[in-house]
Each structure stands twice: as C-alpha cells, then as structure tokens.
Design an enzyme around this catalytic site. Structure first.
Site, PDB file in Angstrom:
ATOM      1  N   SER A  51     -11.323  -0.694   2.471  1.00  0.00           N
ATOM      2  CA  SER A  51     -10.786  -1.262   3.712  1.00  0.00           C
ATOM      3  C   SER A  51     -10.242  -0.135   4.583  1.00  0.00           C
ATOM      4  O   SER A  51      -9.421   0.662   4.129  1.00  0.00           O
ATOM      5  CB  SER A  51      -9.676  -2.267   3.412  1.00  0.00           C
ATOM      6  OG  SER A  51     -10.192  -3.368   2.704  1.00  0.00           O
ATOM      7  N   ARG A  59       0.814  -1.220   0.000  1.00  0.00           N
ATOM      8  CA  ARG A  59       0.000   0.000   0.000  1.00  0.00           C
ATOM      9  C   ARG A  59       0.849   1.273   0.000  1.00  0.00           C
ATOM     10  O   ARG A  59       0.492   2.276   0.608  1.00  0.00           O
ATOM     11  CB  ARG A  59      -0.979   0.010   1.179  1.00  0.00           C
ATOM     12  CG  ARG A  59      -1.946  -1.181   1.208  1.00  0.00           C
ATOM     13  CD  ARG A  59      -2.833  -1.217  -0.022  1.00  0.00           C
ATOM     14  NE  ARG A  59      -3.705  -2.388   0.007  1.00  0.00           N
ATOM     15  CZ  ARG A  59      -3.439  -3.539  -0.638  1.00  0.00           C
ATOM     16  NH1 ARG A  59      -2.336  -3.657  -1.350  1.00  0.00           N
ATOM     17  NH2 ARG A  59      -4.286  -4.550  -0.573  1.00  0.00           N
ATOM     18  N   GLU A  81      -5.608   2.392   6.707  1.00  0.00           N
ATOM     19  CA  GLU A  81      -5.276   2.416   5.284  1.00  0.00           C
ATOM     20  C   GLU A  81      -5.868   3.670   4.649  1.00  0.00           C
ATOM     21  O   GLU A  81      -5.345   4.202   3.671  1.00  0.00           O
ATOM     22  CB  GLU A  81      -5.822   1.167   4.592  1.00  0.00           C
ATOM     23  CG  GLU A  81      -5.441   1.048   3.126  1.00  0.00           C
ATOM     24  CD  GLU A  81      -5.796  -0.310   2.542  1.00  0.00           C
ATOM     25  OE1 GLU A  81      -6.408  -0.345   1.465  1.00  0.00           O
ATOM     26  OE2 GLU A  81      -5.449  -1.329   3.172  1.00  0.00           O
TER      27      GLU A  81
END
Length: 302
Positions: free
Chosen positions: A226, A176, A296
């Site tokens: 998410s 990420r 996130e």
C-alpha cells in the site's frame, strides 16, 4: 568514514560483506541504486560488533529486512546496509502458545509455523511480504488485524552494540509505527502470543485472506505494498480512484488499474518516477478531495 575497517571487522566476526550491492535486487519494488557496503550478520554478536564499529567510524547503518515497504533512491546509499535476512534466521516455540523468531525471517514462514503448531491469531499476516522485524517495526496489519494484537516483546541491539528488550507498552505500537521508528534500536528477535485453534480452520482463514489479496491487489507487479496510509474517515484507494487516477503513470511507475492504492513498477521504473507519481496523486487528491495523503512507503535516500 572508514568503510574498509567496517568491511574487515565484519568478515572477522563471521559476517558476509560485499561492496557496491544493487539495492534493486533486495526490494520488492525492484528499484534502487547501489549500497556502498552490505553486511549480513549470522549472529547477534556479529551484528553488535558491526554496529559498534559503524558508530566508531561515524557511519549510520541502514537496517534492511525483506525490502517490502521502502523506495530506495536511484543514487543508492553511501552507507552500510545491514541485511537482517540471514540464511540461518529461524522460528521456534517459546511456550505452547508463544512463538519466538529472528527478526530476519519472513512473515510467511512465521505464519506457516503457527499453522503447523495449531496456533491462531496470525492469520491476518499470511501474505504480508515483509520480515518479522519489519512487521514489528511498522506494526504491520491487514484485514482487521495488526501486530499490536499479538506482539509481546522485541529483543534489540542499540547503536552502541548493547542488547536489550522492550515489551508491552514500551513497544509504542500505533498505526504503522512503533518505538523502534524513533529510538534507532535494531530488532533482533520477537515474541508473538497466539492461542490454540483448529488447524483446518486456521488454514482456511489464511488462504481465504490470501485469495482476497490476489483478487484485489496487483501482486503480479513489483511494488512496496500500500502506497499511502489510510486517512482518517477515508480509504486512500477510493479517493485516488474517485479522482480518476487509476492507470495514471510517470515513466515506468503506474497507479495500479487493479487497486488504486498501489503504485507499481510496470517495468524500468526509477525512484524518481515513483516519487513524481506519488506527488501528483497527493496534489490531485488534496485539490479535489481536500485530503492530504501520507505515504506509507518509506523513501530511503542520503
């Protein structure tokens, strides 16, 4: 900081420019106050001119893709938001097995283009709600695949308005994250390397994964995807569920009853609601499981 100068310069180079734009209309969370100024470039040249003008005026631009992995402050953004999702964003074949696309095009359109050209390798991304540039920026991934597997290079414009390109290891792709998260460069286009496949098999895989998303994720509510990164050795959603937090809420924000890894906007949620719920989840999971969950979702504020 001369916003009027940036506004006039943007118009003079063919960009769309608007004052006091509600960011809630440009994020998948449907949350966020007004942006002082939003500029939508129609060309890389226009983008470069606006970015250079921002630097000259001491204004840090905020780069907006499809608004799918961010939470904008209720207070809005007293800065220039550059909206990369221009109406003329497109995708095309670079060669028989390589796709090139503008950063502002959605990943759904890129995946459909791959399908039309019998190209396999991007099935995992079908249903990811972000833009291609955003997917590269955060090395988006799902169902065992990630952009790192297919991304070849990204063209960019730096904050001085200069064009350049990064490829392969220079992209700094990790879980990420990418080099662009740290260097401040603005992705303008990218190349994706795929391989020839059977159209029916590609389509079947895409829609199988899309159905899995629909079955397991709360797609019927606004969210930013998410909420937490996957902690090493664990799954965030499972930890949250084991702590009895499914359905927990603060104001209009709720831990999804369908998938505990998602914080959703049940209606009228504010940025403060979401942040307070995230903190509550973090504190509870740390206390009960000894694991600190890292968001996130990017919090964007002044």
């Amino acid at each position: 900081m001369n916003f009027e100068k940036i506004y006039n310069l943007a118009l003079s180079v063919g960009c769309k420019a608007e004052y006091d734009v509600p960011m809630s209309a440009y994020t998948t969370f449907k949350i966020g106050g007004n942006a002082r100024l939003m500029v939508t470039p129609v060309s890389d040249e226009g983008l470069a001119a606006v970015v250079k003008c921002c630097k000259d005026e001491g204004v840090e631009p905020f780069i907006l893709g499809n608004g799918s992995n961010m939470l904008i402050s209720d207070n809005g953004l007293d800065r220039v938001v550059i909206n990369m999702c221009r109406t003329n964003a497109s995708v095309w074949l670079f060669d028989d097995e390589t796709i090139e696309c503008d950063a502002g095009i959605t990943m759904v359109k890129v995946c459909n283009f791959a399908l039309e050209n019998n190209l396999s390798g991007l099935e995992f991304a079908f249903g990811i709600p972000g833009s291609a540039g955003g997917a590269a920026y955060m090395n988006a991934g799902a169902y065992g695949g990630e952009m790192k597997d297919v991304l070849v290079s990204c063209n960019y414009i730096d904050l001085d308005g200069n064009a350049g390109s990064l490829s392969d290891g220079e992209l700094g792709l990790g879980y990420r994250t990418s080099a662009f998260e740290h260097n401040g460069f603005i992705i303008t286009s990218l190349k994706i390397k795929l391989h020839k496949g059977n159209r029916d098999e590609i389509k079947s895989k895409m829609f199988e994964l899309l159905q899995r998303r629909k079955d397991k994720q709360p797609l019927e509510y606004p969210s930013a995807g998410s909420t937490f990164k996957r902690p090493e050795g664990y799954f965030a959603g499972a930890l949250i569920q084991e702590c009895g937090l499914k359905g927990a809420s603060v104001g209009g924000a709720q831990v999804s009853e369908k998938h505990a890894g998602f914080v959703i906007n049940k209606g009228g949620a504010t940025s403060a609601d979401v942040m307070n719920l995230i903190k509550m989840v973090q504190e509870t999971v740390l206390k009960e499981k000894g694991v600190l969950l890292e968001p996130e979702v990017r919090l964007i504020e002044e």
